[in-house]
Enzyme design. Structure first.
Site, PDB file in Angstrom:
ATOM      1  N   ASP A  93       0.859  -1.181   0.000  1.00  0.00           N
ATOM      2  CA  ASP A  93       0.000   0.000   0.000  1.00  0.00           C
ATOM      3  C   ASP A  93       0.906   1.246   0.000  1.00  0.00           C
ATOM      4  O   ASP A  93       1.809   1.355   0.828  1.00  0.00           O
ATOM      5  CB  ASP A  93      -0.838  -0.054   1.299  1.00  0.00           C
ATOM      6  CG  ASP A  93      -2.023   0.886   1.284  1.00  0.00           C
ATOM      7  OD1 ASP A  93      -2.387   1.389   0.217  1.00  0.00           O
ATOM      8  OD2 ASP A  93      -2.596   1.093   2.383  1.00  0.00           O
ATOM      9  N   ASP A 115       2.732   5.053  -5.490  1.00  0.00           N
ATOM     10  CA  ASP A 115       1.976   6.293  -5.324  1.00  0.00           C
ATOM     11  C   ASP A 115       2.886   7.473  -5.657  1.00  0.00           C
ATOM     12  O   ASP A 115       3.638   7.945  -4.815  1.00  0.00           O
ATOM     13  CB  ASP A 115       1.457   6.398  -3.889  1.00  0.00           C
ATOM     14  CG  ASP A 115       0.695   7.693  -3.643  1.00  0.00           C
ATOM     15  OD1 ASP A 115       0.572   8.500  -4.589  1.00  0.00           O
ATOM     16  OD2 ASP A 115       0.228   7.897  -2.513  1.00  0.00           O
ATOM     17  N   GLU A 145      -1.566   5.960  -8.927  1.00  0.00           N
ATOM     18  CA  GLU A 145      -2.535   6.911  -8.361  1.00  0.00           C
ATOM     19  C   GLU A 145      -2.460   8.264  -9.063  1.00  0.00           C
ATOM     20  O   GLU A 145      -1.391   8.805  -9.311  1.00  0.00           O
ATOM     21  CB  GLU A 145      -2.302   7.110  -6.848  1.00  0.00           C
ATOM     22  CG  GLU A 145      -3.248   8.180  -6.260  1.00  0.00           C
ATOM     23  CD  GLU A 145      -3.387   8.140  -4.739  1.00  0.00           C
ATOM     24  OE1 GLU A 145      -3.168   7.086  -4.132  1.00  0.00           O
ATOM     25  OE2 GLU A 145      -3.734   9.194  -4.176  1.00  0.00           O
ATOM     26  N   HIS A 189      -8.202   9.591   3.857  1.00  0.00           N
ATOM     27  CA  HIS A 189      -7.519   8.696   4.800  1.00  0.00           C
ATOM     28  C   HIS A 189      -7.869   9.044   6.255  1.00  0.00           C
ATOM     29  O   HIS A 189      -8.129  10.198   6.573  1.00  0.00           O
ATOM     30  CB  HIS A 189      -6.009   8.793   4.605  1.00  0.00           C
ATOM     31  CG  HIS A 189      -5.526   8.164   3.324  1.00  0.00           C
ATOM     32  ND1 HIS A 189      -4.701   8.794   2.445  1.00  0.00           N
ATOM     33  CD2 HIS A 189      -5.765   6.938   2.791  1.00  0.00           C
ATOM     34  CE1 HIS A 189      -4.445   8.004   1.415  1.00  0.00           C
ATOM     35  NE2 HIS A 189      -5.080   6.859   1.606  1.00  0.00           N
ATOM     36  N   GLY A 223      -9.038   5.110   1.382  1.00  0.00           N
ATOM     37  CA  GLY A 223      -9.689   5.916   2.416  1.00  0.00           C
ATOM     38  C   GLY A 223     -11.183   5.704   2.491  1.00  0.00           C
ATOM     39  O   GLY A 223     -11.949   6.646   2.629  1.00  0.00           O
ATOM     40  N   SER A 225     -13.143   3.946   4.771  1.00  0.00           N
ATOM     41  CA  SER A 225     -13.777   3.514   6.013  1.00  0.00           C
ATOM     42  C   SER A 225     -15.025   4.346   6.257  1.00  0.00           C
ATOM     43  O   SER A 225     -15.109   5.494   5.832  1.00  0.00           O
ATOM     44  CB  SER A 225     -12.808   3.666   7.191  1.00  0.00           C
ATOM     45  OG  SER A 225     -11.888   2.584   7.193  1.00  0.00           O
ATOM     46  N   ASP A 267      -9.174   0.453   6.305  1.00  0.00           N
ATOM     47  CA  ASP A 267      -8.183   0.283   7.364  1.00  0.00           C
ATOM     48  C   ASP A 267      -8.699   0.858   8.684  1.00  0.00           C
ATOM     49  O   ASP A 267      -8.771   0.159   9.699  1.00  0.00           O
ATOM     50  CB  ASP A 267      -6.872   0.958   6.951  1.00  0.00           C
ATOM     51  CG  ASP A 267      -5.729   0.677   7.918  1.00  0.00           C
ATOM     52  OD1 ASP A 267      -5.910  -0.124   8.857  1.00  0.00           O
ATOM     53  OD2 ASP A 267      -4.639   1.256   7.750  1.00  0.00           O
ATOM     54  N   SER A 268      -9.125   2.117   8.667  1.00  0.00           N
ATOM     55  CA  SER A 268      -9.506   2.781   9.922  1.00  0.00           C
ATOM     56  C   SER A 268     -10.624   2.056  10.662  1.00  0.00           C
ATOM     57  O   SER A 268     -10.594   1.962  11.894  1.00  0.00           O
ATOM     58  CB  SER A 268      -9.940   4.222   9.650  1.00  0.00           C
ATOM     59  OG  SER A 268      -8.838   4.980   9.198  1.00  0.00           O
TER      60      SER A 268
HETATM   61 ZN   LIG Z   1      -4.436   4.968   0.815  1.00  0.00          ZN
END
Ligand SMILES: [Zn+2]
Length: 320
Positions: A93, A115, A145, A189, A223, A225, A267-268
């Site tokens: 990532d 990225d 990206e 994020h 991002g 979540s 992730d979060s």
């Molecule tokens: Zn990311």
């Protein structure tokens, strides 16, 4: 050099092709430790979903590269042992340099994100193409990206959104040879994506424009979540101090997953679920000091969250 196929992993090519035509998205869940990995594999085996195991450069430093390689291989064997082998990708990532990407390919990663979005456009193209040329020699797939997400995630941070320009995507995809493209359409994020009361809307109109420029090309959302308020309340109830954390509504992500969006990064929400479960045990049983007694419930809570995402947000259940 350890090639990912020796570990039983797969790249993203076939998975994305099926996800785009089948109108669902594959979960990309981040992990740093054993309990998180167990929860991901249990959830995806039980729902029969393919899965992308994501490692950030911060996670790689935290867990150690050698440990990660065996954990990923262990995940493959564990899924077999649970009785339903699912396709598993090991993905870097937010790789930020050629050397990091190369090192991950050489230690068993099957998919790489480079990225270059913080660089000017032409430099992003150049760096991304360099990584693609290297990775494709080993049949490792690459995510690039365009556009910048707001928010903070490990080493990645930005104050403001820069939406992806639909006019750039075709040129970028052609010149770099990437296999998938992460775009910026309003996701961000971290756990503090929006302010309470703010109208949260991801720009599905920009997504539609991008799809028109590169029909059927795999798109990735970072991002993503949703920051469930029940988890934030649970954390705060047991002594936490998370104020005003707000995420992306799940129904908007569900709509995105039905388009060419074929990978959604979460992730979060996992961090919140884990923290809430651990805080609860430690508050209710202050004499407890066996890590299994709080990491076990955290793992159970994570597993439920991951199953929920697969079934109700991504639609990737029964696609493995
Ligand atoms: Zn990311």
């Amino acid at each position: 050099m350890i090639h990912y196929k020796e570990l039983g992993l797969v790249n993203t090519r076939e998975l994305f092709k099926k996800a785009v035509s089948g109108k669902y998205a594959i979960p990309a869940y981040n992990f740093n430790n054993m309990e998180q990995l167990q929860a991901i594999i249990q959830a995806c085996v039980e729902t029969k979903s393919p899965v992308i195991l994501q490692v950030s450069s911060g996670a790689r430093k935290y867990a150690n590269q050698t440990m990660l390689r065996y954990m990923a291989e262990g995940a493959v064997r564990y899924a077999e042992e649970l009785g339903y082998p699912i396709p598993i990708v090991l993905h870097l990532d937010h790789g930020d340099t050629f050397d990091l990407c190369k090192s991950c390919v050489e230690t068993g990663f099957s998919s790489i994100m480079i990225d270059g979005s913080s660089h000017p456009y032409d430099e992003n193209v150049k760096l991304t193409k360099q990584v693609v040329d290297f990775c494709h020699q080993y049949d490792v797939t690459v995510e690039g990206e365009l556009g910048v997400l707001a928010g903070v995630e490990d080493e990645v941070q930005s104050e403001v959104h820069t939406y992806t320009q639909p006019a750039d995507v075709e040129d970028f995809v052609k010149r770099t040879g990437v296999d998938s493209l992460a775009i910026s359409i309003g996701t961000s994020h971290g756990a503090y994506k929006f302010k309470p009361g703010q109208k949260v809307e991801i720009r599905l109109d920009i997504l539609a424009e991008i799809e028109d420029c590169i029909p059927g090309f795999p798109i990735v959302l970072h991002g993503s979540s949703s920051v469930p308020q029940s988890l934030v309340q649970e954390i705060n109830k047991y002594g936490g101090k998370m104020k005003d954390a707000v995420g992306i509504p799940e129904e908007q992500l569900r709509r995105a997953a039905e388009s060419a969006v074929c990978k959604i990064n979460i992730d979060s929400d996992g961090r919140l679920a884990m923290t809430a479960a651990i805080r609860k045990v430690l508050t209710e049983k202050p004499d407890e000091f066996d890590p299994r007694k709080y990491l076990g419930p955290a793992r159970d809570s994570l597993k439920e969250l991951y199953k929920h995402k697969v079934i109700h947000v991504l639609g990737s259940n029964d696609k493995a």
